[in-house]
Design a protein around this motif. Structure first.
Motif, PDB file in Angstrom:
ATOM      1  N   ILE A  62     -27.531   8.675  51.719  1.00  0.00           N
ATOM      2  CA  ILE A  62     -27.308   8.793  50.274  1.00  0.00           C
ATOM      3  C   ILE A  62     -27.745  10.157  49.757  1.00  0.00           C
ATOM      4  O   ILE A  62     -27.019  10.817  49.021  1.00  0.00           O
ATOM      5  N   ASN A  63     -28.943  10.592  50.151  1.00  0.00           N
ATOM      6  CA  ASN A  63     -29.476  11.871  49.677  1.00  0.00           C
ATOM      7  C   ASN A  63     -29.147  12.973  50.666  1.00  0.00           C
ATOM      8  O   ASN A  63     -29.598  12.948  51.806  1.00  0.00           O
ATOM      9  N   LEU A  64     -28.360  13.935  50.194  1.00  0.00           N
ATOM     10  CA  LEU A  64     -27.997  15.086  51.013  1.00  0.00           C
ATOM     11  C   LEU A  64     -28.535  16.324  50.299  1.00  0.00           C
ATOM     12  O   LEU A  64     -27.863  16.891  49.441  1.00  0.00           O
ATOM     13  N   GLY A  65     -29.761  16.675  50.614  1.00  0.00           N
ATOM     14  CA  GLY A  65     -30.402  17.770  49.887  1.00  0.00           C
ATOM     15  C   GLY A  65     -30.582  17.350  48.438  1.00  0.00           C
ATOM     16  O   GLY A  65     -31.140  16.299  48.148  1.00  0.00           O
ATOM     17  N   GLU A  66     -30.068  18.151  47.534  1.00  0.00           N
ATOM     18  CA  GLU A  66     -30.177  17.854  46.102  1.00  0.00           C
ATOM     19  C   GLU A  66     -29.003  17.032  45.580  1.00  0.00           C
ATOM     20  O   GLU A  66     -28.926  16.749  44.386  1.00  0.00           O
ATOM     21  N   HIS A  67     -28.072  16.669  46.443  1.00  0.00           N
ATOM     22  CA  HIS A  67     -26.875  15.945  46.019  1.00  0.00           C
ATOM     23  C   HIS A  67     -26.865  14.528  46.562  1.00  0.00           C
ATOM     24  O   HIS A  67     -27.466  14.230  47.584  1.00  0.00           O
ATOM     25  N   LYS A  68     -26.121  13.678  45.879  1.00  0.00           N
ATOM     26  CA  LYS A  68     -25.895  12.296  46.327  1.00  0.00           C
ATOM     27  C   LYS A  68     -24.515  12.222  46.971  1.00  0.00           C
ATOM     28  O   LYS A  68     -23.593  12.948  46.608  1.00  0.00           O
ATOM     29  N   VAL A  69     -24.336  11.318  47.883  1.00  0.00           N
ATOM     30  CA  VAL A  69     -23.116  11.190  48.671  1.00  0.00           C
ATOM     31  C   VAL A  69     -22.004  10.413  47.940  1.00  0.00           C
ATOM     32  O   VAL A  69     -20.887  10.318  48.428  1.00  0.00           O
ATOM     33  N   TYR A  70     -22.268   9.919  46.752  1.00  0.00           N
ATOM     34  CA  TYR A  70     -21.329   9.009  46.079  1.00  0.00           C
ATOM     35  C   TYR A  70     -19.908   9.539  45.885  1.00  0.00           C
ATOM     36  O   TYR A  70     -18.953   8.759  46.028  1.00  0.00           O
ATOM     37  N   PRO A  71     -19.677  10.838  45.590  1.00  0.00           N
ATOM     38  CA  PRO A  71     -18.280  11.295  45.496  1.00  0.00           C
ATOM     39  C   PRO A  71     -17.517  11.119  46.817  1.00  0.00           C
ATOM     40  O   PRO A  71     -16.324  10.799  46.811  1.00  0.00           O
ATOM     41  N   VAL A  72     -18.204  11.290  47.926  1.00  0.00           N
ATOM     42  CA  VAL A  72     -17.584  11.086  49.239  1.00  0.00           C
ATOM     43  C   VAL A  72     -17.260   9.606  49.418  1.00  0.00           C
ATOM     44  O   VAL A  72     -16.161   9.244  49.847  1.00  0.00           O
ATOM     45  N   VAL A  73     -18.199   8.753  49.057  1.00  0.00           N
ATOM     46  CA  VAL A  73     -18.006   7.309  49.185  1.00  0.00           C
ATOM     47  C   VAL A  73     -16.814   6.855  48.340  1.00  0.00           C
ATOM     48  O   VAL A  73     -15.985   6.063  48.803  1.00  0.00           O
ATOM     49  N   ASP A  74     -16.699   7.377  47.121  1.00  0.00           N
ATOM     50  CA  ASP A  74     -15.574   7.004  46.262  1.00  0.00           C
ATOM     51  C   ASP A  74     -14.236   7.323  46.929  1.00  0.00           C
ATOM     52  O   ASP A  74     -13.315   6.505  46.917  1.00  0.00           O
ATOM     53  N   ARG A  75     -14.135   8.502  47.518  1.00  0.00           N
ATOM     54  CA  ARG A  75     -12.879   8.881  48.186  1.00  0.00           C
ATOM     55  C   ARG A  75     -12.617   7.996  49.393  1.00  0.00           C
ATOM     56  O   ARG A  75     -11.483   7.567  49.636  1.00  0.00           O
ATOM     57  N   LEU A  76     -13.657   7.722  50.154  1.00  0.00           N
ATOM     58  CA  LEU A  76     -13.487   6.880  51.344  1.00  0.00           C
ATOM     59  C   LEU A  76     -13.049   5.469  50.959  1.00  0.00           C
ATOM     60  O   LEU A  76     -12.135   4.910  51.563  1.00  0.00           O
ATOM     61  N   LEU A  77     -13.697   4.908  49.961  1.00  0.00           N
ATOM     62  CA  LEU A  77     -13.347   3.551  49.544  1.00  0.00           C
ATOM     63  C   LEU A  77     -11.930   3.489  48.995  1.00  0.00           C
ATOM     64  O   LEU A  77     -11.212   2.510  49.229  1.00  0.00           O
ATOM     65  N   ALA A  78     -11.521   4.521  48.275  1.00  0.00           N
ATOM     66  CA  ALA A  78     -10.153   4.568  47.746  1.00  0.00           C
ATOM     67  C   ALA A  78      -9.127   4.583  48.882  1.00  0.00           C
ATOM     68  O   ALA A  78      -7.994   4.146  48.694  1.00  0.00           O
ATOM     69  N   GLN A  79      -9.540   5.060  50.056  1.00  0.00           N
ATOM     70  CA  GLN A  79      -8.655   5.080  51.230  1.00  0.00           C
ATOM     71  C   GLN A  79      -8.815   3.825  52.091  1.00  0.00           C
ATOM     72  O   GLN A  79      -8.192   3.715  53.138  1.00  0.00           O
ATOM     73  N   HIS A 133     -11.565  -0.365  43.337  1.00  0.00           N
ATOM     74  CA  HIS A 133     -11.184  -0.578  41.939  1.00  0.00           C
ATOM     75  C   HIS A 133     -12.179   0.134  41.009  1.00  0.00           C
ATOM     76  O   HIS A 133     -11.782   0.805  40.065  1.00  0.00           O
ATOM     77  N   HIS A 134     -13.452   0.028  41.296  1.00  0.00           N
ATOM     78  CA  HIS A 134     -14.472   0.705  40.487  1.00  0.00           C
ATOM     79  C   HIS A 134     -14.316   2.219  40.572  1.00  0.00           C
ATOM     80  O   HIS A 134     -14.482   2.915  39.567  1.00  0.00           O
ATOM     81  N   ALA A 135     -13.986   2.725  41.744  1.00  0.00           N
ATOM     82  CA  ALA A 135     -13.788   4.171  41.898  1.00  0.00           C
ATOM     83  C   ALA A 135     -12.618   4.636  41.037  1.00  0.00           C
ATOM     84  O   ALA A 135     -12.693   5.681  40.380  1.00  0.00           O
ATOM     85  N   GLU A 136     -11.550   3.859  41.017  1.00  0.00           N
ATOM     86  CA  GLU A 136     -10.392   4.213  40.183  1.00  0.00           C
ATOM     87  C   GLU A 136     -10.748   4.166  38.700  1.00  0.00           C
ATOM     88  O   GLU A 136     -10.324   5.021  37.924  1.00  0.00           O
ATOM     89  N   LEU A 137     -11.545   3.187  38.311  1.00  0.00           N
ATOM     90  CA  LEU A 137     -11.965   3.116  36.907  1.00  0.00           C
ATOM     91  C   LEU A 137     -12.848   4.302  36.529  1.00  0.00           C
ATOM     92  O   LEU A 137     -12.752   4.825  35.410  1.00  0.00           O
ATOM     93  N   ARG A 138     -13.706   4.755  37.440  1.00  0.00           N
ATOM     94  CA  ARG A 138     -14.540   5.926  37.157  1.00  0.00           C
ATOM     95  C   ARG A 138     -13.675   7.177  36.999  1.00  0.00           C
ATOM     96  O   ARG A 138     -13.953   8.031  36.168  1.00  0.00           O
ATOM     97  N   LYS A 139     -12.608   7.290  37.783  1.00  0.00           N
ATOM     98  CA  LYS A 139     -11.678   8.418  37.636  1.00  0.00           C
ATOM     99  C   LYS A 139     -10.995   8.362  36.275  1.00  0.00           C
ATOM    100  O   LYS A 139     -10.873   9.381  35.591  1.00  0.00           O
ATOM    101  N   LEU A 140     -10.530   7.176  35.892  1.00  0.00           N
ATOM    102  CA  LEU A 140      -9.887   7.005  34.593  1.00  0.00           C
ATOM    103  C   LEU A 140     -10.850   7.346  33.473  1.00  0.00           C
ATOM    104  O   LEU A 140     -10.485   8.017  32.495  1.00  0.00           O
ATOM    105  N   ARG A 141     -12.095   6.936  33.611  1.00  0.00           N
ATOM    106  CA  ARG A 141     -13.117   7.239  32.607  1.00  0.00           C
ATOM    107  C   ARG A 141     -13.268   8.748  32.440  1.00  0.00           C
ATOM    108  O   ARG A 141     -13.325   9.268  31.326  1.00  0.00           O
ATOM    109  N   ALA A 142     -13.314   9.478  33.539  1.00  0.00           N
ATOM    110  CA  ALA A 142     -13.446  10.940  33.489  1.00  0.00           C
ATOM    111  C   ALA A 142     -12.241  11.568  32.793  1.00  0.00           C
ATOM    112  O   ALA A 142     -12.386  12.505  31.993  1.00  0.00           O
ATOM    113  N   GLN A 143     -11.054  11.038  33.052  1.00  0.00           N
ATOM    114  CA  GLN A 143      -9.850  11.552  32.394  1.00  0.00           C
ATOM    115  C   GLN A 143      -9.903  11.294  30.887  1.00  0.00           C
ATOM    116  O   GLN A 143      -9.531  12.154  30.086  1.00  0.00           O
ATOM    117  N   LEU A 144     -10.366  10.119  30.518  1.00  0.00           N
ATOM    118  CA  LEU A 144     -10.475   9.794  29.093  1.00  0.00           C
ATOM    119  C   LEU A 144     -11.466  10.720  28.385  1.00  0.00           C
ATOM    120  O   LEU A 144     -11.217  11.149  27.251  1.00  0.00           O
TER     121      LEU A 144
END
Length: 176
Positions: A62-79, A133-144
């Protein structure tokens, strides 16, 4: 020689601690997997994903230096990629949308990794569908949010307010 439990499975390893990454890679290779990486950062993981190679599974810190891995997880789950966290993070520190992802506590051993992938196969359909589904909703939220900024910029407060209502609806859905 280890049993070839994961023969020809292409598994991405995202881990910033060299010794841990190497141990995970050895375990997966002995089980017959093709290891992609290991990569130590979100940027390098995203670059690997951009190459478009097939990925069947991923094991991620989860912790990669100062960053969290969640953007990678979102892309993987979407696939539709099955994911496992190998982390020292407490479950309470994991955002709710990722609570259903299998979590192994460091230090992880080989049998735990293999066992976690087997267990995921049992619940894969339900968990991945919900998380994707949650990853897609987070993308939609960012667009909004971007559209709200645009509406504010062209002095359309009513439109901005309506768009914000949609953001709040997404936030409430993701919280439940």
């Amino acid at each position: 020689m280890a049993e070839m439990l994961m023969e020809d499975q292409r598994i991405l390893v995202v881990e910033d601690e060299y010794v841990v990454a190497e141990a995970i890679e050895r375990t997966l290779t002995r089980a017959g997997a093709i290891v992609l990486g290991p990569v130590p950062s979100v940027d390098q993981a995203m670059a690997l994903l951009d190459r478009g190679e097939r990925i069947d599974s991923a094991i991620l810190d989860i912790n990669l230096g100062e960053h969290k891995v969640y953007p990678v997880v979102d892309r993987l789950l979407a696939q539709g990629v099955r994911c496992i966290f190998a982390t020292g993070n407490d479950i309470a520190d994991v955002p709710s949308e990722y609570k259903e992802i299998a979590r192994l506590e460091k230090p992880v051993d080989g049998s735990s990794i293999i066992g976690a992938f087997k267990k995921i196969d049992v619940i894969l359909g339900r968990s991945v569908a919900k998380l994707a589904h949650h990853a897609e909703l987070r993308k939609l939220r960012a667009q909004l949010i971007g559209q709200i900024d645009t509406a504010d910029g062209i002095h359309e407060p009513l439109l901005a307010a309506r768009l914000y209502e949609a953001v709040e609806a997404i936030d409430q859905y993701l919280k439940d």
